[in-house]
Design a protein around this motif. Structure first.
Motif, PDB file in Angstrom:
ATOM      1  N   PHE A  39      -5.734   5.994  -5.604  1.00 44.39           N
ATOM      2  CA  PHE A  39      -5.498   5.556  -4.233  1.00 44.39           C
ATOM      3  C   PHE A  39      -4.830   6.665  -3.425  1.00 44.39           C
ATOM      4  CE2 PHE A  39      -2.649   3.218  -1.200  1.00 44.39           C
ATOM      5  CZ  PHE A  39      -3.649   2.713  -0.377  1.00 44.39           C
ATOM      6  N   ALA A  40      -3.827   7.330  -4.021  1.00 46.16           N
ATOM      7  CA  ALA A  40      -3.129   8.410  -3.330  1.00 46.16           C
ATOM      8  C   ALA A  40      -4.053   9.594  -3.075  1.00 46.16           C
ATOM      9  CB  ALA A  40      -1.917   8.850  -4.156  1.00 46.16           C
ATOM     10  N   ARG A  41      -4.901   9.938  -4.052  1.00 44.93           N
ATOM     11  CA  ARG A  41      -5.845  11.045  -3.868  1.00 44.93           C
ATOM     12  C   ARG A  41      -6.847  10.714  -2.777  1.00 44.93           C
ATOM     13  NH1 ARG A  41      -6.011  11.385  -9.561  1.00 44.93           N
ATOM     14  NH2 ARG A  41      -8.088  10.458  -9.632  1.00 44.93           N
ATOM     15  N   GLY A  42      -7.363   9.487  -2.797  1.00 42.88           N
ATOM     16  CA  GLY A  42      -8.316   9.085  -1.776  1.00 42.88           C
ATOM     17  C   GLY A  42      -7.717   9.133  -0.381  1.00 42.88           C
TER      18      GLY A  42
ATOM     19  N   ALA B  94       5.065   3.516 -15.426  1.00 35.02           N
ATOM     20  CA  ALA B  94       4.849   2.073 -15.521  1.00 35.02           C
ATOM     21  C   ALA B  94       6.151   1.375 -15.900  1.00 35.02           C
ATOM     22  CB  ALA B  94       3.757   1.768 -16.547  1.00 35.02           C
ATOM     23  N   GLN B  95       6.905   1.983 -16.806  1.00 33.95           N
ATOM     24  CA  GLN B  95       8.196   1.425 -17.204  1.00 33.95           C
ATOM     25  C   GLN B  95       9.207   1.530 -16.066  1.00 33.95           C
ATOM     26  OE1 GLN B  95       9.045   3.770 -20.687  1.00 33.95           O
ATOM     27  NE2 GLN B  95       7.667   2.594 -22.009  1.00 33.95           N
ATOM     28  N   GLU B  96       9.193   2.653 -15.358  1.00 31.37           N
ATOM     29  CA  GLU B  96      10.150   2.866 -14.263  1.00 31.37           C
ATOM     30  C   GLU B  96       9.966   1.842 -13.146  1.00 31.37           C
ATOM     31  OE1 GLU B  96      11.146   6.248 -10.831  1.00 31.37           O
ATOM     32  OE2 GLU B  96      10.033   6.826 -12.642  1.00 31.37           O
ATOM     33  N   PHE B  97       8.702   1.531 -12.823  1.00 31.94           N
ATOM     34  CA  PHE B  97       8.428   0.643 -11.690  1.00 31.94           C
ATOM     35  C   PHE B  97       8.048  -0.773 -12.115  1.00 31.94           C
ATOM     36  CE2 PHE B  97       7.564   4.937  -9.985  1.00 31.94           C
ATOM     37  CZ  PHE B  97       8.456   4.922  -8.931  1.00 31.94           C
ATOM     38  N   ASN B  98       8.079  -1.011 -13.432  1.00 35.99           N
ATOM     39  CA  ASN B  98       7.800  -2.345 -13.969  1.00 35.99           C
ATOM     40  C   ASN B  98       6.412  -2.839 -13.565  1.00 35.99           C
ATOM     41  OD1 ASN B  98       8.452  -4.655 -15.471  1.00 35.99           O
ATOM     42  ND2 ASN B  98       9.250  -5.732 -13.672  1.00 35.99           N
TER      43      ASN B  98
ATOM     44  N   THR C  70      -2.176   0.085 -13.418  1.00 38.46           N
ATOM     45  CA  THR C  70      -1.765   0.098 -12.011  1.00 38.46           C
ATOM     46  C   THR C  70      -1.389   1.507 -11.580  1.00 38.46           C
ATOM     47  OG1 THR C  70      -0.984  -2.197 -12.037  1.00 38.46           O
ATOM     48  CG2 THR C  70      -0.038  -0.747 -10.366  1.00 38.46           C
ATOM     49  N   ILE C  71      -0.649   2.223 -12.419  1.00 32.99           N
ATOM     50  CA  ILE C  71      -0.262   3.600 -12.101  1.00 32.99           C
ATOM     51  C   ILE C  71      -1.497   4.486 -11.958  1.00 32.99           C
ATOM     52  CG2 ILE C  71       0.956   5.650 -12.935  1.00 32.99           C
ATOM     53  CD1 ILE C  71       2.817   3.467 -11.957  1.00 32.99           C
ATOM     54  N   LYS C  72      -2.477   4.300 -12.821  1.00 34.04           N
ATOM     55  CA  LYS C  72      -3.699   5.101 -12.752  1.00 34.04           C
ATOM     56  C   LYS C  72      -4.465   4.807 -11.461  1.00 34.04           C
ATOM     57  CE  LYS C  72      -4.274   5.373 -17.779  1.00 34.04           C
ATOM     58  NZ  LYS C  72      -5.105   4.976 -18.941  1.00 34.04           N
TER      59      LYS C  72
ATOM     60  N   ASP D  37       0.828  -1.210   0.000  1.00 31.44           N
ATOM     61  CA  ASP D  37       0.000   0.000   0.000  1.00 31.44           C
ATOM     62  C   ASP D  37       0.861   1.259   0.000  1.00 31.44           C
ATOM     63  OD1 ASP D  37      -2.374  -1.318  -0.117  1.00 31.44           O
ATOM     64  OD2 ASP D  37      -2.877  -1.108   2.005  1.00 31.44           O
ATOM     65  N   GLN D  38       1.954   1.249   0.727  1.00 33.96           N
ATOM     66  CA  GLN D  38       2.857   2.399   0.739  1.00 33.96           C
ATOM     67  C   GLN D  38       3.482   2.608  -0.634  1.00 33.96           C
ATOM     68  OE1 GLN D  38       5.459   1.204   3.927  1.00 33.96           O
ATOM     69  NE2 GLN D  38       4.261   2.253   5.510  1.00 33.96           N
ATOM     70  N   MET D  39       3.885   1.524  -1.276  1.00 34.72           N
ATOM     71  CA  MET D  39       4.469   1.628  -2.615  1.00 34.72           C
ATOM     72  C   MET D  39       3.454   2.202  -3.592  1.00 34.72           C
ATOM     73  SD  MET D  39       7.443   0.996  -3.854  1.00 34.72           S
ATOM     74  CE  MET D  39       8.176   1.136  -5.491  1.00 34.72           C
ATOM     75  N   SER D  40       2.230   1.706  -3.510  1.00 31.79           N
ATOM     76  CA  SER D  40       1.163   2.208  -4.373  1.00 31.79           C
ATOM     77  C   SER D  40       0.918   3.693  -4.118  1.00 31.79           C
ATOM     78  CB  SER D  40      -0.115   1.410  -4.118  1.00 31.79           C
ATOM     79  OG  SER D  40      -1.186   1.899  -4.893  1.00 31.79           O
ATOM     80  N   TYR D  41       0.906   4.074  -2.852  1.00 32.02           N
ATOM     81  CA  TYR D  41       0.669   5.467  -2.465  1.00 32.02           C
ATOM     82  C   TYR D  41       1.730   6.394  -3.054  1.00 32.02           C
ATOM     83  CZ  TYR D  41       0.461   9.501   0.742  1.00 32.02           C
ATOM     84  OH  TYR D  41       0.404  10.756   1.289  1.00 32.02           O
ATOM     85  N   TYR D  42       3.001   6.027  -2.946  1.00 31.38           N
ATOM     86  CA  TYR D  42       4.068   6.903  -3.426  1.00 31.38           C
ATOM     87  C   TYR D  42       4.169   6.923  -4.946  1.00 31.38           C
ATOM     88  CZ  TYR D  42       5.555   7.774   1.318  1.00 31.38           C
ATOM     89  OH  TYR D  42       5.579   8.194   2.622  1.00 31.38           O
ATOM     90  N   ARG D  43       3.854   5.809  -5.591  1.00 35.27           N
ATOM     91  CA  ARG D  43       3.802   5.851  -7.056  1.00 35.27           C
ATOM     92  C   ARG D  43       2.698   6.807  -7.504  1.00 35.27           C
ATOM     93  NH1 ARG D  43       4.300  -0.250  -7.259  1.00 35.27           N
ATOM     94  NH2 ARG D  43       2.013  -0.196  -7.354  1.00 35.27           N
ATOM     95  N   GLY D  44       1.543   6.738  -6.817  1.00 38.60           N
ATOM     96  CA  GLY D  44       0.443   7.639  -7.148  1.00 38.60           C
ATOM     97  C   GLY D  44       0.793   9.093  -6.892  1.00 38.60           C
ATOM     98  N   LEU D  45       1.479   9.367  -5.782  1.00 38.10           N
ATOM     99  CA  LEU D  45       1.905  10.734  -5.484  1.00 38.10           C
ATOM    100  C   LEU D  45       2.885  11.260  -6.543  1.00 38.10           C
ATOM    101  CD1 LEU D  45       2.513  10.781  -1.614  1.00 38.10           C
ATOM    102  CD2 LEU D  45       0.631  11.831  -2.873  1.00 38.10           C
ATOM    103  N   LYS D  46       3.780  10.389  -6.985  1.00 33.93           N
ATOM    104  CA  LYS D  46       4.745  10.818  -8.000  1.00 33.93           C
ATOM    105  C   LYS D  46       4.031  11.138  -9.307  1.00 33.93           C
ATOM    106  CE  LYS D  46       9.244   9.768  -9.996  1.00 33.93           C
ATOM    107  NZ  LYS D  46      10.464   8.921  -9.927  1.00 33.93           N
ATOM    108  N   TYR D  47       3.058  10.313  -9.664  1.00 29.98           N
ATOM    109  CA  TYR D  47       2.262  10.563 -10.868  1.00 29.98           C
ATOM    110  C   TYR D  47       1.568  11.929 -10.792  1.00 29.98           C
ATOM    111  CZ  TYR D  47      -1.585   9.988 -14.225  1.00 29.98           C
ATOM    112  OH  TYR D  47      -2.487  10.169 -15.244  1.00 29.98           O
TER     113      TYR D  47
END
Length: 297
Positions: free
Chosen positions: A159-162, A143-147, A152-154, A105-115
């Motif tokens: 998730f980060a906004r929520g 998506a390429q950076e985090f494979n 998933t990035i979307k 969940d933390q990984m998802s959160y920070y990928r979303g924040l970076k986006y």
């Protein structure tokens, strides 16, 4: 890097706007960190944004800073330069993404924040490298950076906004979700990404969050059902109009009489069985049509 002194300690500022980007520790992790600092001292420097000669804004090491302050443990500091707070946030996001112990969940959160951060930096244009230059969408590059997949990035962004919206109403609940202490479905968190922030102010605990998520989900289902019903009614109406136009253009008199006869019987049945006033009005119009066909000039 420079040794910390009492003068600088007094000028270190913890900003809530930046602190919320720091991954929370579980109670076990925090207690272990405290034991390590007490027994071994603070080995790594705290990172600060030297905003001016007067202010040192903490950007990394919030938990260590809290423990060192409580137990009077000395530490070092390293200064960083940023032009504005958005640059500081982007540095924190990338720094957190570099941690090895992030949960899913933390990984998802920070990928979303970076986006979201990259989109904001580009002025909201997700399909350009810079003004006047074409490039792949932001979600494609990440998506390429985090494979991971683009979808998933979307989802990460939602998730980060929520979570950010929830954090504005209940920061502790947000921290508990990210640390894994509270188990809330990611799909429920995503529901909060596109609603009015006023709806989140009433969330005080997990039960409130669950109930509000259920309300949002039911509202979405109701809207979908309403749209499907409207589409179905629109298709039926257009089909009836098409049949009427064909009746006028192609049917001979006897065919039209038989069609009107069938429609009259159907209208009578609906009027009697359902007490349908619309059917009665339709019946009057059909009788007038039949009268015109039979006795018109």
């Amino acid at each position: 890097m420079s040794n910390i002194n009492n003068d600088i300690v007094e000028r270190i500022v913890v900003m809530d706007e930046l602190k919320e980007f720091i991954s929370p520790l579980t109670k076990e992790e925090f207690n272990q960190l405290k034991e390590n600092l007490i027994s071994e001292g603070c080995r790594e420097p705290l990172m600060v944004w030297e905003k001016s000669d007067q202010d040192y804004i903490l950007v990394d090491g919030h938990n260590r800073y809290k423990i060192c302050q409580e137990f009077d443990i000395s530490f070092q500091v390293k200064s960083l330069k940023f032009d504005n707070i958005d640059q500081a946030k982007f540095w924190i996001i990338n720094n957190q993404l570099g941690r090895r112990n992030l949960n899913p969940d933390q990984m998802s959160y920070y990928r979303g924040l970076k986006y979201e951060s990259i989109k904001k930096k580009r002025g909201g244009y997700e399909f350009v490298e810079s003004v006047g230059q074409n490039g792949p969408p932001t979600y494609t590059k990440l998506a390429q950076e985090f494979n991971v997949s683009e979808s998933t990035i979307k989802r990460d962004a939602k998730f980060a906004r929520g979570l950010s919206f929830i954090g504005k109403s209940n920061p502790k609940l947000k921290s508990k979700i990210l640390s894994g202490e509270t188990k809330i479905k990611k799909s429920d968190i995503i529901l909060f990404s596109d609603i009015d922030e006023k709806e989140i102010k009433s969330i005080k605990n997990e039960a409130d969050l669950y109930n509000k998520a259920s309300q949002i989900r039911n509202r979405i289902l109701t809207d979908i059902e309403k749209k499907l019903k409207e589409d179905k009614e629109d298709k039926i109406k257009r089909a009836q109009e098409e049949l009427k136009s064909r009746d006028v253009l192609f049917a001979n008199q006897m065919e039209r009489i038989n069609r009107i006869k069938g429609a009259i019987i159907s209208a009578i049945n609906r009027a009697i069985q359902n007490k349908d006033i619309k059917a009665m009005n339709e019946l009057k119009g059909l009788i007038e049509k039949l009268e015109d066909l039979l006795f018109g000039d």
